[in-house]
Design a protein around this motif. Structure first.
Motif, PDB file in Angstrom:
ATOM      1  N   LEU A 336      -0.987 -11.432   1.902  1.00 55.35           N
ATOM      2  CA  LEU A 336      -0.995 -10.138   1.211  1.00 55.35           C
ATOM      3  C   LEU A 336       0.388  -9.492   1.230  1.00 55.35           C
ATOM      4  CD1 LEU A 336      -4.428  -8.802   2.526  1.00 55.35           C
ATOM      5  CD2 LEU A 336      -3.873  -9.393   0.152  1.00 55.35           C
ATOM      6  N   ASN A 337       1.106  -9.643   2.327  1.00 51.84           N
ATOM      7  CA  ASN A 337       2.453  -9.091   2.409  1.00 51.84           C
ATOM      8  C   ASN A 337       3.381  -9.779   1.403  1.00 51.84           C
ATOM      9  OD1 ASN A 337       4.344  -7.286   3.797  1.00 51.84           O
ATOM     10  ND2 ASN A 337       5.308  -9.168   4.544  1.00 51.84           N
ATOM     11  N   LYS A 338       3.226 -11.093   1.278  1.00 59.36           N
ATOM     12  CA  LYS A 338       4.014 -11.846   0.296  1.00 59.36           C
ATOM     13  C   LYS A 338       3.688 -11.382  -1.119  1.00 59.36           C
ATOM     14  CE  LYS A 338       4.866 -16.582  -1.283  1.00 59.36           C
ATOM     15  NZ  LYS A 338       4.499 -18.014  -1.079  1.00 59.36           N
ATOM     16  N   TYR A 339       2.417 -11.116  -1.371  1.00 58.28           N
ATOM     17  CA  TYR A 339       2.015 -10.635  -2.698  1.00 58.28           C
ATOM     18  C   TYR A 339       2.628  -9.268  -2.999  1.00 58.28           C
ATOM     19  CZ  TYR A 339      -0.905  -8.361  -6.192  1.00 58.28           C
ATOM     20  OH  TYR A 339      -1.327  -7.657  -7.289  1.00 58.28           O
ATOM     21  N   LEU A 340       2.601  -8.373  -2.021  1.00 55.41           N
ATOM     22  CA  LEU A 340       3.157  -7.034  -2.223  1.00 55.41           C
ATOM     23  C   LEU A 340       4.653  -7.099  -2.531  1.00 55.41           C
ATOM     24  CD1 LEU A 340       1.371  -4.925   0.545  1.00 55.41           C
ATOM     25  CD2 LEU A 340       0.982  -4.813  -1.915  1.00 55.41           C
ATOM     26  N   HIS A 341       5.385  -7.912  -1.764  1.00 51.84           N
ATOM     27  CA  HIS A 341       6.839  -7.957  -1.945  1.00 51.84           C
ATOM     28  C   HIS A 341       7.235  -8.792  -3.154  1.00 51.84           C
ATOM     29  CE1 HIS A 341       8.163  -5.786   1.632  1.00 51.84           C
ATOM     30  NE2 HIS A 341       7.167  -6.360   2.284  1.00 51.84           N
ATOM     31  N   GLY A 342       6.479  -9.849  -3.436  1.00 55.71           N
ATOM     32  CA  GLY A 342       6.879 -10.748  -4.510  1.00 55.71           C
ATOM     33  C   GLY A 342       6.362 -10.364  -5.884  1.00 55.71           C
ATOM     34  N   VAL A 343       5.246  -9.617  -5.929  1.00 56.29           N
ATOM     35  CA  VAL A 343       4.634  -9.304  -7.214  1.00 56.29           C
ATOM     36  C   VAL A 343       4.552  -7.800  -7.455  1.00 56.29           C
ATOM     37  CG1 VAL A 343       2.563  -9.563  -8.641  1.00 56.29           C
ATOM     38  CG2 VAL A 343       3.293 -11.451  -7.166  1.00 56.29           C
ATOM     39  N   VAL A 344       3.992  -7.069  -6.478  1.00 56.60           N
ATOM     40  CA  VAL A 344       3.764  -5.640  -6.678  1.00 56.60           C
ATOM     41  C   VAL A 344       5.072  -4.861  -6.684  1.00 56.60           C
ATOM     42  CG1 VAL A 344       2.631  -3.572  -5.764  1.00 56.60           C
ATOM     43  CG2 VAL A 344       1.456  -5.786  -5.681  1.00 56.60           C
ATOM     44  N   GLU A 345       5.999  -5.214  -5.780  1.00 60.28           N
ATOM     45  CA  GLU A 345       7.268  -4.464  -5.700  1.00 60.28           C
ATOM     46  C   GLU A 345       8.062  -4.564  -7.004  1.00 60.28           C
ATOM     47  OE1 GLU A 345      11.202  -4.040  -2.810  1.00 60.28           O
ATOM     48  OE2 GLU A 345       9.497  -5.267  -2.194  1.00 60.28           O
ATOM     49  N   PRO A 346       8.264  -5.752  -7.580  1.00 56.76           N
ATOM     50  CA  PRO A 346       8.959  -5.805  -8.873  1.00 56.76           C
ATOM     51  C   PRO A 346       8.227  -5.048  -9.973  1.00 56.76           C
ATOM     52  CG  PRO A 346       8.886  -7.981  -7.868  1.00 56.76           C
ATOM     53  CD  PRO A 346       7.992  -7.105  -7.045  1.00 56.76           C
ATOM     54  N   ARG A 347       6.897  -5.103  -9.931  1.00 58.43           N
ATOM     55  CA  ARG A 347       6.114  -4.394 -10.950  1.00 58.43           C
ATOM     56  C   ARG A 347       6.271  -2.881 -10.774  1.00 58.43           C
ATOM     57  NH1 ARG A 347       0.737  -7.106 -10.892  1.00 58.43           N
ATOM     58  NH2 ARG A 347       1.762  -8.730 -12.112  1.00 58.43           N
ATOM     59  N   ALA A 348       6.321  -2.416  -9.524  1.00 58.70           N
ATOM     60  CA  ALA A 348       6.498  -0.988  -9.264  1.00 58.70           C
ATOM     61  C   ALA A 348       7.877  -0.517  -9.733  1.00 58.70           C
ATOM     62  CB  ALA A 348       6.319  -0.707  -7.772  1.00 58.70           C
ATOM     63  N   LYS A 349       8.906  -1.340  -9.528  1.00 58.67           N
ATOM     64  CA  LYS A 349      10.256  -0.974  -9.975  1.00 58.67           C
ATOM     65  C   LYS A 349      10.335  -0.927 -11.496  1.00 58.67           C
ATOM     66  CE  LYS A 349      12.731  -2.768  -5.936  1.00 58.67           C
ATOM     67  NZ  LYS A 349      13.680  -3.805  -5.432  1.00 58.67           N
ATOM     68  N   ALA A 350       9.610  -1.821 -12.149  1.00 57.97           N
ATOM     69  CA  ALA A 350       9.677  -1.891 -13.613  1.00 57.97           C
ATOM     70  C   ALA A 350       8.810  -0.835 -14.282  1.00 57.97           C
ATOM     71  CB  ALA A 350       9.244  -3.287 -14.082  1.00 57.97           C
ATOM     72  N   ASP A 351       7.593  -0.626 -13.737  1.00 59.82           N
ATOM     73  CA  ASP A 351       6.630   0.254 -14.399  1.00 59.82           C
ATOM     74  C   ASP A 351       6.445   1.598 -13.702  1.00 59.82           C
ATOM     75  OD1 ASP A 351       6.248  -1.883 -16.106  1.00 59.82           O
ATOM     76  OD2 ASP A 351       4.485  -2.637 -15.029  1.00 59.82           O
ATOM     77  N   GLY A 352       6.699   1.658 -12.384  1.00 57.52           N
ATOM     78  CA  GLY A 352       6.510   2.910 -11.645  1.00 57.52           C
ATOM     79  C   GLY A 352       5.068   3.345 -11.658  1.00 57.52           C
ATOM     80  N   GLY A 353       4.846   4.652 -11.727  1.00 64.33           N
ATOM     81  CA  GLY A 353       3.497   5.199 -11.812  1.00 64.33           C
ATOM     82  C   GLY A 353       2.625   4.809 -10.636  1.00 64.33           C
ATOM     83  N   ASP A 354       1.392   4.420 -10.927  1.00 61.44           N
ATOM     84  CA  ASP A 354       0.435   4.112  -9.871  1.00 61.44           C
ATOM     85  C   ASP A 354       0.805   2.851  -9.097  1.00 61.44           C
ATOM     86  OD1 ASP A 354      -1.362   6.259 -10.100  1.00 61.44           O
ATOM     87  OD2 ASP A 354      -2.313   5.363 -11.847  1.00 61.44           O
ATOM     88  N   TRP A 355       1.632   1.980  -9.681  1.00 58.30           N
ATOM     89  CA  TRP A 355       2.047   0.795  -8.931  1.00 58.30           C
ATOM     90  C   TRP A 355       2.898   1.183  -7.722  1.00 58.30           C
ATOM     91  CZ3 TRP A 355      -0.087  -3.742  -9.111  1.00 58.30           C
ATOM     92  CH2 TRP A 355      -0.718  -4.186 -10.281  1.00 58.30           C
ATOM     93  N   ASP A 356       3.673   2.275  -7.808  1.00 60.75           N
ATOM     94  CA  ASP A 356       4.435   2.767  -6.650  1.00 60.75           C
ATOM     95  C   ASP A 356       3.489   3.159  -5.515  1.00 60.75           C
ATOM     96  OD1 ASP A 356       7.148   2.527  -7.311  1.00 60.75           O
ATOM     97  OD2 ASP A 356       7.066   4.312  -8.586  1.00 60.75           O
ATOM     98  N   GLY A 357       2.465   3.945  -5.847  1.00 58.24           N
ATOM     99  CA  GLY A 357       1.497   4.362  -4.835  1.00 58.24           C
ATOM    100  C   GLY A 357       0.721   3.192  -4.274  1.00 58.24           C
ATOM    101  N   PHE A 358       0.421   2.203  -5.121  1.00 61.40           N
ATOM    102  CA  PHE A 358      -0.304   1.015  -4.676  1.00 61.40           C
ATOM    103  C   PHE A 358       0.547   0.218  -3.684  1.00 61.40           C
ATOM    104  CE2 PHE A 358      -1.959  -3.336  -5.226  1.00 61.40           C
ATOM    105  CZ  PHE A 358      -3.317  -3.105  -5.072  1.00 61.40           C
ATOM    106  N   LEU A 359       1.833   0.100  -3.968  1.00 57.95           N
ATOM    107  CA  LEU A 359       2.749  -0.610  -3.072  1.00 57.95           C
ATOM    108  C   LEU A 359       2.841   0.086  -1.724  1.00 57.95           C
ATOM    109  CD1 LEU A 359       4.887  -2.819  -2.553  1.00 57.95           C
ATOM    110  CD2 LEU A 359       6.575  -1.300  -3.617  1.00 57.95           C
ATOM    111  N   ASP A 360       3.024   1.397  -1.733  1.00 63.58           N
ATOM    112  CA  ASP A 360       3.137   2.145  -0.473  1.00 63.58           C
ATOM    113  C   ASP A 360       1.845   2.059   0.338  1.00 63.58           C
ATOM    114  OD1 ASP A 360       5.698   2.888  -1.110  1.00 63.58           O
ATOM    115  OD2 ASP A 360       5.146   4.849  -1.940  1.00 63.58           O
ATOM    116  N   GLY A 361       0.714   2.201  -0.332  1.00 59.14           N
ATOM    117  CA  GLY A 361      -0.563   2.128   0.375  1.00 59.14           C
ATOM    118  C   GLY A 361      -0.813   0.761   0.978  1.00 59.14           C
ATOM    119  N   GLY A 362      -0.425  -0.279   0.259  1.00 64.11           N
ATOM    120  CA  GLY A 362      -0.587  -1.634   0.768  1.00 64.11           C
ATOM    121  C   GLY A 362       0.290  -1.896   1.977  1.00 64.11           C
ATOM    122  N   ARG A 363       1.534  -1.436   1.927  1.00 62.18           N
ATOM    123  CA  ARG A 363       2.434  -1.607   3.059  1.00 62.18           C
ATOM    124  C   ARG A 363       1.923  -0.886   4.308  1.00 62.18           C
ATOM    125  NH1 ARG A 363       8.185  -0.565  -0.133  1.00 62.18           N
ATOM    126  NH2 ARG A 363       8.636  -2.765  -0.633  1.00 62.18           N
TER     127      ARG A 363
END
Length: 370
Positions: A336-363
């Motif tokens: 799950l940590n690999k997924y957050l850093h490898g997939v969610v983090e780039p998506r949060a940087k590109a799209d922002g919005g709820d993906w930022d909150g999803f990344l922080d909550g997952g971490r």
């Protein structure tokens, strides 16, 4: 219904079933409450072409041909075996079919390693046997025997979880359509009435636990329920089940479409990673089924209701996802940590919005479990 934690389908949809029965003019096999066409309509929902003066919502989301084959099987003298991965809706389809056909979906045997022949045939009320001896009055019929006597549908959940002795006993019921009671001298055979059938379910991941014999397989028509891969269909299932949850708990909380999209995308990403994995250590222990997806959303909704501000947020959803899927430590947490850093983090940087909150909550959730 207010006194039930979860009402069976025939109670939840009693008004719909009564309405469909009142307008049903089609031929009905045996003692069915509804014709096959109306059973299909109850399960899959109505369309404008059906000509009804009220809408019947869809309750099971899957290929129409699976439902039709199931109904046709139950109209014959063969049993129906629904087989598929966890979370594909096998039990829900079995419940809906039983409710529509005979108005009773509760005659259920749960297959486990501890299930015995008594659970599918009969047992005895010991105190009555001591007081009066063995008789039909002191006999306790199983749900399957009750279904035989009433001419309705009996259900057997997780058939491959039960032992070969239990499966062998089921063969005689499906082939002979009666149960003998050797302890009695008179009235010692229970014959199945017209309309009796069995709907069994089996988990395809249980292959090798207690495989079905060739003899038992011949008594069933198999309907294989595939994993839902269509994102739109899966969204409908998750939304339907979530709305049902909110009604049951009397919760007025909106699930934002953007968060539902994030949940669906997360499961799709994790399934793709599992498919590409070369060893079990690189796969989550979770089956990543639709049912588990619903469980993640249910957990997030209830947490928001009782411990949040009654607003579902991305961070809460991420915390529920990690908490639900991290069953092994450290293996699942690392995935799950690999997924957050490898997939969610780039998506949060590109799209922002709820993906930022999803990344922080997952971490935060991973940090708390590490």
């Amino acid at each position: 219904m207010s006194d039930m934690l979860r009402a069976p389908a025939e109670v939840t949809y009693a008004d719909e079933l009564a309405y469909l029965e009142s307008v049903d003019t089609g031929p009905k096999p045996f003692s069915w409450r509804l014709s096959p066409r109306m059973v299909r309509l109850f399960v899959l929902g109505s369309e404008r072409a059906d000509g009804l003066d009220r809408e019947i919502p869809q309750k099971w989301f899957g290929d129409r041909s699976f439902v039709e084959r199931s109904i046709v099987t139950l109209a014959s003298d063969r049993g129906l075996l629904l087989i598929g991965d966890p979370g594909t809706g096998k039990s829900w389809l079995a419940e809906l079919l039983s409710a529509a056909i005979c108005g009773n979906s509760t005659l259920v045997v749960q297959g486990t390693a501890g299930t015995t022949e008594d659970h599918i045939k009969y047992s005895w009320n010991v105190s009555m046997v001591i007081a009066r001896g063995q008789s039909r009055e002191s006999m306790i019929p199983s749900p399957i025997m009750t279904a035989m006597e009433r001419g309705v549908i009996g259900r057997f959940e997780e058939l491959t979880r039960s032992t070969s002795d239990v499966q062998d006993a089921l063969i005689s019921i499906l082939s002979e359509k009666y149960v003998a009671i050797p302890e009695l001298d008179q009235d010692n055979i229970v014959f199945a009435q017209p309309g009796f059938s069995i709907i069994a379910t089996a988990n395809s991941r249980d292959r090798g636990v207690n495989d079905l014999s060739s003899a038992l397989k011949r008594r069933f028509n198999f309907v294989r329920i595939p994993v839902v891969t269509n994102k739109r269909s899966e969204a409908e299932i998750v939304r339907f089940r979530t709305e049902e949850l909110l009604r049951r708990h009397r919760i007025e909380l909106e699930v934002p479409p953007t968060l539902l999209d994030i949940l669906l995308q997360s499961f799709a990403d994790l399934r793709a990673a599992a498919s590409a994995a070369t060893s079990d250590d690189e796969k989550l222990e979770s089956a990543l089924s639709t049912a588990e997806q619903i469980g993640v959303l249910e957990d997030a909704v209830l947490h928001s209701q009782f411990f949040g501000d009654r607003t579902l947020r991305a961070g809460t959803l991420a915390g529920s996802l990690v908490g639900s899927l991290a069953r092994r430590s450290p293996e699942d947490l690392a995935i799950l940590n690999k997924y957050l850093h490898g997939v969610v983090e780039p998506r949060a940087k590109a799209d922002g919005g709820d993906w930022d909150g999803f990344l922080d909550g997952g971490r935060q959730a991973i940090a708390s479990l590490s």
